[in-house]
Write a protein that holds these residues in place. Structure first.
Motif, short mmCIF file in Angstrom:
data_model
loop_
_atom_site.label_atom_id
_atom_site.label_comp_id
_atom_site.label_asym_id
_atom_site.label_seq_id
_atom_site.Cartn_x
_atom_site.Cartn_y
_atom_site.Cartn_z
N VAL A 1 2.72 3.89 8.50
CA VAL A 1 2.67 2.44 8.37
C VAL A 1 3.49 1.83 9.49
N THR A 2 2.86 0.96 10.28
CA THR A 2 3.54 0.41 11.44
C THR A 2 2.91 -0.91 11.86
N HIS A 3 3.65 -1.68 12.65
CA HIS A 3 3.07 -2.86 13.30
C HIS A 3 2.85 -2.58 14.79
N ASP A 4 3.15 -1.35 15.23
CA ASP A 4 3.14 -0.98 16.63
C ASP A 4 1.84 -0.25 17.00
N PRO A 5 0.92 -0.91 17.71
CA PRO A 5 -0.35 -0.24 18.05
C PRO A 5 -0.17 0.94 18.99
N VAL A 6 0.90 0.94 19.80
CA VAL A 6 1.14 2.08 20.69
C VAL A 6 1.46 3.33 19.89
N LEU A 7 2.31 3.17 18.87
CA LEU A 7 2.63 4.30 17.99
C LEU A 7 1.37 4.79 17.29
N ALA A 8 0.57 3.87 16.79
CA ALA A 8 -0.65 4.26 16.08
C ALA A 8 -1.61 5.01 16.99
N GLU A 9 -1.80 4.53 18.20
CA GLU A 9 -2.75 5.14 19.12
C GLU A 9 -2.29 6.51 19.60
N LEU B 1 0.83 -1.21 0.00
CA LEU B 1 0.00 0.00 0.00
C LEU B 1 0.87 1.25 0.00
N LEU B 2 1.89 1.28 0.84
CA LEU B 2 2.79 2.43 0.90
C LEU B 2 3.47 2.66 -0.44
N ASN B 3 3.95 1.59 -1.07
CA ASN B 3 4.65 1.72 -2.35
C ASN B 3 3.73 2.21 -3.45
N LEU B 4 2.47 1.83 -3.43
CA LEU B 4 1.51 2.31 -4.43
C LEU B 4 1.24 3.80 -4.24
N ILE B 5 1.08 4.22 -2.99
CA ILE B 5 0.84 5.64 -2.73
C ILE B 5 2.05 6.48 -3.11
N ALA B 6 3.24 5.92 -2.89
CA ALA B 6 4.48 6.63 -3.22
C ALA B 6 4.84 6.58 -4.69
N GLY B 7 4.09 5.84 -5.48
CA GLY B 7 4.39 5.73 -6.90
C GLY B 7 5.58 4.85 -7.20
N LEU B 8 5.94 3.98 -6.26
CA LEU B 8 7.06 3.06 -6.45
C LEU B 8 6.59 1.73 -7.03
#
Length: 237
Positions: free
Chosen positions: A206-214, A56-63
């Protein structure tokens, strides 16, 4: 870039419609994803390894390009761009922050931050003013003539954020921005992202860390097996 549609209302910064992407004969990395991010939102994309976050990140970045569907960012149909136009879009439309900073150790902090402006052809005097403003704003102006290797991890990530903001992007993309940092430096970066969003910067994290997201986003998207299974707006504190 114009983010107003023909009716005069504010168009999304990110508008992803029915996007699918498959590599080889395996299951799809993304499967019919639809996602809209409005100006000023701070959105976290969560999910386990292999869930489709990086795709998803790569598509948004045009990569990368989808096999089907459309990706529009700040009014630009990213999925239709050629190589040169895609590079120009990344210079002007988005800023990117990575887990391992991606700074050039043989350049000073100031020169690292100046790179996007130089690539975009911004006059040097104007670019230097902008770089100094960003470094001061992010609390690292005193390190302008130092080399990145002499800074702490948190300070290097601040340099990376300054570089990402250099060309005033409509969207800031952050890929595991605290993944290489200790807990204190990680908190420093979380506070920085929160402050940037409070000032109006649109952020996709983009992360796997729910603490960062929250802690520093206003909305959380959860991906599982290439599909969005949860879209949660944070309750105001």
């Amino acid at each position: 870039m114009d983010t107003n549609d023909s009716t005069g209302t504010t168009a999304p910064v990110i508008d992803i419609r029915d996007v699918s992407r498959r590599y080889g004969q395996g299951p799809p990395a993304l499967d019919g994803v639809r996602l809209t991010v409005r100006r000023g939102e701070a959105v976290a994309v969560l999910g386990p390894s292999g869930s489709g976050k990086s795709t998803l990140l790569n598509l948004i970045a045009g990569l990368d390009r989808p096999d089907s569907g459309s990706v529009t960012v700040a009014g630009v149909r990213v999925d239709t761009l050629g190589e040169a136009a895609s590079a120009k879009y990344r210079r002007a439309g988005i800023g990117m922050v990575f887990q391992f900073f991606n700074l050039l150790d043989d350049l000073t902090v100031a020169d690292n931050v100046l790179l996007p402006a130089q690539l975009a052809g911004i006059p040097r005097a104007e670019a230097r003013r902008r770089a100094a403003e960003l470094l001061d704003r992010l609390g690292i102006g005193r390190h302008a003539e130092a080399h990145p290797g002499r800074l702490s991890g948190g300070e290097r990530q601040r340099v990376a954020v300054a570089r990402a903001l250099m060309n005033r992007p409509a969207l800031l993309l952050a890929d595991e921005p605290t993944g290489a940092l200790d807990s204190a430096a990680g908190q420093d970066v979380r506070d920085l992202l929160t402050a940037l969003n409070a000032d109006g910067q649109t952020v996709l994290l983009v992360t796997h860390d729910p603490v960062l997201a929250e802690s520093c986003t206003t909305r959380t998207i959860e991906l599982v097996d290439g599909r969005i299974v949860r879209d949660t707006v944070a309750v105001p504190r």
